[in-house]
Design a protein around this motif. Structure first.
Motif, PDB file in Angstrom:
ATOM      1  N   PHE A  59       0.822  -1.210   0.000  1.00  0.00           N
ATOM      2  CA  PHE A  59       0.000   0.000   0.000  1.00  0.00           C
ATOM      3  C   PHE A  59       0.855   1.259   0.000  1.00  0.00           C
ATOM      4  CE2 PHE A  59      -2.946  -3.191   1.763  1.00  0.00           C
ATOM      5  CZ  PHE A  59      -3.987  -3.033   0.862  1.00  0.00           C
ATOM      6  N   ASN A  60       1.963   1.246   0.724  1.00  0.00           N
ATOM      7  CA  ASN A  60       2.835   2.423   0.749  1.00  0.00           C
ATOM      8  C   ASN A  60       3.428   2.704  -0.629  1.00  0.00           C
ATOM      9  OD1 ASN A  60       2.975   3.442   3.555  1.00  0.00           O
ATOM     10  ND2 ASN A  60       3.651   1.360   4.001  1.00  0.00           N
ATOM     11  N   ARG A  61       3.793   1.638  -1.327  1.00  0.00           N
ATOM     12  CA  ARG A  61       4.391   1.822  -2.653  1.00  0.00           C
ATOM     13  C   ARG A  61       3.379   2.396  -3.633  1.00  0.00           C
ATOM     14  NH1 ARG A  61       7.339  -2.920  -6.230  1.00  0.00           N
ATOM     15  NH2 ARG A  61       8.138  -1.572  -7.878  1.00  0.00           N
ATOM     16  N   PHE A  62       2.166   1.837  -3.635  1.00  0.00           N
ATOM     17  CA  PHE A  62       1.149   2.363  -4.538  1.00  0.00           C
ATOM     18  C   PHE A  62       0.768   3.787  -4.165  1.00  0.00           C
ATOM     19  CE2 PHE A  62       0.171  -2.118  -5.804  1.00  0.00           C
ATOM     20  CZ  PHE A  62       0.415  -1.939  -7.156  1.00  0.00           C
ATOM     21  N   ALA A  63       0.742   4.086  -2.881  1.00  0.00           N
ATOM     22  CA  ALA A  63       0.423   5.451  -2.460  1.00  0.00           C
ATOM     23  C   ALA A  63       1.445   6.435  -3.028  1.00  0.00           C
ATOM     24  CB  ALA A  63       0.393   5.528  -0.940  1.00  0.00           C
ATOM     25  N   SER A  64       2.718   6.053  -2.999  1.00  0.00           N
ATOM     26  CA  SER A  64       3.769   6.919  -3.532  1.00  0.00           C
ATOM     27  C   SER A  64       3.630   7.097  -5.037  1.00  0.00           C
ATOM     28  CB  SER A  64       5.141   6.323  -3.193  1.00  0.00           C
ATOM     29  OG  SER A  64       6.179   7.093  -3.751  1.00  0.00           O
ATOM     30  N   LEU A  65       3.339   5.995  -5.748  1.00  0.00           N
ATOM     31  CA  LEU A  65       3.181   6.074  -7.203  1.00  0.00           C
ATOM     32  C   LEU A  65       1.954   6.888  -7.583  1.00  0.00           C
ATOM     33  CD1 LEU A  65       4.013   2.366  -8.122  1.00  0.00           C
ATOM     34  CD2 LEU A  65       5.435   4.368  -8.577  1.00  0.00           C
ATOM     35  N   LEU A  66       0.864   6.684  -6.860  1.00  0.00           N
ATOM     36  CA  LEU A  66      -0.361   7.426  -7.152  1.00  0.00           C
ATOM     37  C   LEU A  66      -0.184   8.913  -6.890  1.00  0.00           C
ATOM     38  CD1 LEU A  66      -2.909   4.944  -5.560  1.00  0.00           C
ATOM     39  CD2 LEU A  66      -2.802   5.536  -7.985  1.00  0.00           C
ATOM     40  N   ASP A  67       0.577   9.233  -5.863  1.00  0.00           N
ATOM     41  CA  ASP A  67       0.798  10.634  -5.508  1.00  0.00           C
ATOM     42  C   ASP A  67       1.545  11.379  -6.611  1.00  0.00           C
ATOM     43  OD1 ASP A  67       0.431  12.654  -3.476  1.00  0.00           O
ATOM     44  OD2 ASP A  67       2.603  12.596  -3.201  1.00  0.00           O
ATOM     45  N   GLN A  68       2.353  10.631  -7.390  1.00  0.00           N
ATOM     46  CA  GLN A  68       3.138  11.245  -8.458  1.00  0.00           C
ATOM     47  C   GLN A  68       2.449  11.184  -9.815  1.00  0.00           C
ATOM     48  OE1 GLN A  68       7.220   9.666  -8.395  1.00  0.00           O
ATOM     49  NE2 GLN A  68       6.889   9.073  -6.263  1.00  0.00           N
ATOM     50  N   ALA A  69       1.344  10.432  -9.901  1.00  0.00           N
ATOM     51  CA  ALA A  69       0.660  10.254 -11.187  1.00  0.00           C
ATOM     52  C   ALA A  69       0.018  11.562 -11.637  1.00  0.00           C
ATOM     53  CB  ALA A  69      -0.394   9.162 -11.061  1.00  0.00           C
ATOM     54  N   PRO A  70       0.027  11.835 -12.947  1.00  0.00           N
ATOM     55  CA  PRO A  70      -0.488  13.109 -13.461  1.00  0.00           C
ATOM     56  C   PRO A  70      -2.005  13.195 -13.553  1.00  0.00           C
ATOM     57  CG  PRO A  70       0.285  11.743 -15.255  1.00  0.00           C
ATOM     58  CD  PRO A  70       0.643  11.000 -13.991  1.00  0.00           C
ATOM     59  N   GLY A  71      -2.723  12.130 -13.262  1.00  0.00           N
ATOM     60  CA  GLY A  71      -4.185  12.142 -13.403  1.00  0.00           C
ATOM     61  C   GLY A  71      -4.700  10.848 -13.987  1.00  0.00           C
ATOM     62  N   VAL A  72      -3.832  10.166 -14.724  1.00  0.00           N
ATOM     63  CA  VAL A  72      -4.147   8.849 -15.280  1.00  0.00           C
ATOM     64  C   VAL A  72      -3.066   7.882 -14.814  1.00  0.00           C
ATOM     65  CG1 VAL A  72      -4.485   7.483 -17.360  1.00  0.00           C
ATOM     66  CG2 VAL A  72      -5.261   9.860 -17.303  1.00  0.00           C
ATOM     67  N   PHE A  73      -3.483   6.734 -14.313  1.00  0.00           N
ATOM     68  CA  PHE A  73      -2.529   5.752 -13.790  1.00  0.00           C
ATOM     69  C   PHE A  73      -2.659   4.464 -14.593  1.00  0.00           C
ATOM     70  CE2 PHE A  73      -0.953   2.543 -10.817  1.00  0.00           C
ATOM     71  CZ  PHE A  73       0.194   3.141 -10.324  1.00  0.00           C
ATOM     72  N   PRO A  74      -1.711   4.187 -15.498  1.00  0.00           N
ATOM     73  CA  PRO A  74      -1.767   2.946 -16.282  1.00  0.00           C
ATOM     74  C   PRO A  74      -1.377   1.750 -15.414  1.00  0.00           C
ATOM     75  CG  PRO A  74       0.207   4.188 -16.834  1.00  0.00           C
ATOM     76  CD  PRO A  74      -0.562   5.023 -15.864  1.00  0.00           C
ATOM     77  N   LEU A  75      -2.285   0.797 -15.274  1.00  0.00           N
ATOM     78  CA  LEU A  75      -2.084  -0.313 -14.351  1.00  0.00           C
ATOM     79  C   LEU A  75      -1.992  -1.631 -15.099  1.00  0.00           C
ATOM     80  CD1 LEU A  75      -1.956  -1.246 -11.370  1.00  0.00           C
ATOM     81  CD2 LEU A  75      -4.454  -1.484 -11.466  1.00  0.00           C
ATOM     82  N   ALA A  76      -0.823  -2.265 -15.007  1.00  0.00           N
ATOM     83  CA  ALA A  76      -0.634  -3.580 -15.630  1.00  0.00           C
ATOM     84  C   ALA A  76      -1.331  -4.651 -14.804  1.00  0.00           C
ATOM     85  CB  ALA A  76       0.854  -3.893 -15.736  1.00  0.00           C
ATOM     86  N   CYS A  77      -1.799  -5.679 -15.469  1.00  0.00           N
ATOM     87  CA  CYS A  77      -2.414  -6.850 -14.824  1.00  0.00           C
ATOM     88  C   CYS A  77      -3.496  -6.445 -13.812  1.00  0.00           C
ATOM     89  CB  CYS A  77      -1.353  -7.695 -14.139  1.00  0.00           C
ATOM     90  SG  CYS A  77       0.004  -8.217 -15.201  1.00  0.00           S
ATOM     91  N   PRO A  78      -4.453  -5.624 -14.211  1.00  0.00           N
ATOM     92  CA  PRO A  78      -5.454  -5.130 -13.246  1.00  0.00           C
ATOM     93  C   PRO A  78      -6.310  -6.239 -12.635  1.00  0.00           C
ATOM     94  CG  PRO A  78      -6.149  -4.662 -15.492  1.00  0.00           C
ATOM     95  CD  PRO A  78      -4.733  -5.140 -15.583  1.00  0.00           C
ATOM     96  N   ASP A  79      -6.431  -7.371 -13.331  1.00  0.00           N
ATOM     97  CA  ASP A  79      -7.290  -8.452 -12.831  1.00  0.00           C
ATOM     98  C   ASP A  79      -6.529  -9.498 -12.008  1.00  0.00           C
ATOM     99  OD1 ASP A  79      -9.546  -7.355 -14.111  1.00  0.00           O
ATOM    100  OD2 ASP A  79      -8.985  -8.304 -16.007  1.00  0.00           O
ATOM    101  N   ALA A  80      -5.241  -9.280 -11.791  1.00  0.00           N
ATOM    102  CA  ALA A  80      -4.475 -10.207 -10.941  1.00  0.00           C
ATOM    103  C   ALA A  80      -5.108 -10.239  -9.555  1.00  0.00           C
ATOM    104  CB  ALA A  80      -3.017  -9.755 -10.856  1.00  0.00           C
ATOM    105  N   ARG A  81      -5.145 -11.425  -8.948  1.00  0.00           N
ATOM    106  CA  ARG A  81      -5.878 -11.595  -7.691  1.00  0.00           C
ATOM    107  C   ARG A  81      -4.937 -11.901  -6.527  1.00  0.00           C
ATOM    108  NH1 ARG A  81      -9.235 -16.313  -8.520  1.00  0.00           N
ATOM    109  NH2 ARG A  81     -10.621 -15.658  -6.823  1.00  0.00           N
TER     110      ARG A  81
END
Length: 300
Positions: free
Chosen positions: A162-184
């Protein structure tokens, strides 16, 4: 009565620091090898902990670290290869070396951290295959009684989820391209993982077991990232990538320093990181902790 003693390889890492504290409360003494012990002075405050400076984990060094120990706990692992540090070296050869050192010093017990879906033959990625090889080596070792643990992704204060995604999301310009969105995934709390290991040490019937460890709920990667965005109050568009785009992103990102995402990570995510019929936490008498109970205490 003599205090039991453990040597914890990887004891300065995320899971290791929680386990060191858990064992300290249970009356264990712990030796924690580290290349840079000065970075982990807070562990010296934990009852019974000795930080030992080492430069390499060869057989001679491990033999010295294991002297007088009742148990060795191996938490060492990597998610990506970097330079000369390979999966084979960390997940397989280190296990072979620590087994030899444990046999030389007469250490009777080994707790080994593996990974959910680890399989030496059928693992979907190099990470999962080498994790499976190391796990098999541990269980086949003569003179050692072994318990291994196979967690899904682990979360908790200081995590790289969660900390890593929070950091990446905080830097995203408004659109966040997410690989493997359906991975479980079935995220499991680090406190439950450390408790499972502590309980296994005092449960004779845990010997020989390979415990899958999962949290109470299953999420897609997109759901986890969306939850993170909500926790930090970040509004943006999550653009889930298709398979081709996910593989392309992996090829590009593994060229970035630190390898935030690699082709091997992509391959690992093709197998759902969820438990089947058996959740080792329940078998050890632990009620799995939900993300909603813990994540709001450190995120957002």
């Amino acid at each position: 009565m003599k205090q039991p003693k453990a040597c914890i390889l990887g004891g300065t890492g995320f899971v290791g620091q929680h386990l060191v504290r858990r064992l300290g409360k249970a009356g264990w003494r712990s030796t924690v090898p580290s290349r840079r012990p000065h970075r982990h002075r807070d562990l010296r405050l934990v009852q019974g902990v000795t930080l030992r400076e080492v430069q390499r984990l060869d057989q001679s060094t491990l033999r010295d670290c294991f002297a007088g120990c009742d148990c060795v706990i191996n938490l060492v692992g990597i998610l990506n290869e970097e330079g000369k540090t390979t999966f084979q070296q960390v997940h397989v050869e280190l296990v072979r070396t620590l087994i030899a050192a444990a046999q030389e010093t007469g250490v009777p017990r080994l707790l080994h951290m593996s990974a959910l879906n680890a399989d030496a033959q059928q693992g979907g990625s190099a990470y999962l295959r080498t994790k499976g090889m190391g796990e098999d080596l541990a269980h086949e070792a003569e003179g050692l009684v072994v318990t291994s643990f196979r967690p899904s992704v682990i979360f908790g204060r200081g995590d790289s989820l969660f900390n890593r995604f929070a950091s990446l999301l905080d830097q995203a310009p408004g659109v966040f391209p997410l690989a493997c969105p359906d991975a479980r995934f079935a995220p499991v709390w680090v406190g439950d993982v450390s408790e499972a290991m502590a309980r296994a040490l005092r449960a004779p019937d845990s010997i020989g077991h390979r415990y899958d460890l999962c949290g109470p709920r299953i999420f897609t990667l997109e759901e986890l990232v969306s939850y993170t965005a909500g926790r930090i109050g970040r509004r943006l568009l999550l653009a889930g990538l298709n398979d081709w785009a996910s593989r392309t992103q992996a090829r590009l990102f593994e060229l970035v320093p630190g390898k935030p995402f690699s082709r091997d990570n992509y391959l690992s995510m093709q197998t759902p990181s969820v438990c089947g019929e058996h959740n080792g936490l329940l078998e050890l008498g632990i009620h799995p902790t939900d993300i909603e109970t813990i994540v709001p205490t450190y995120l957002g």
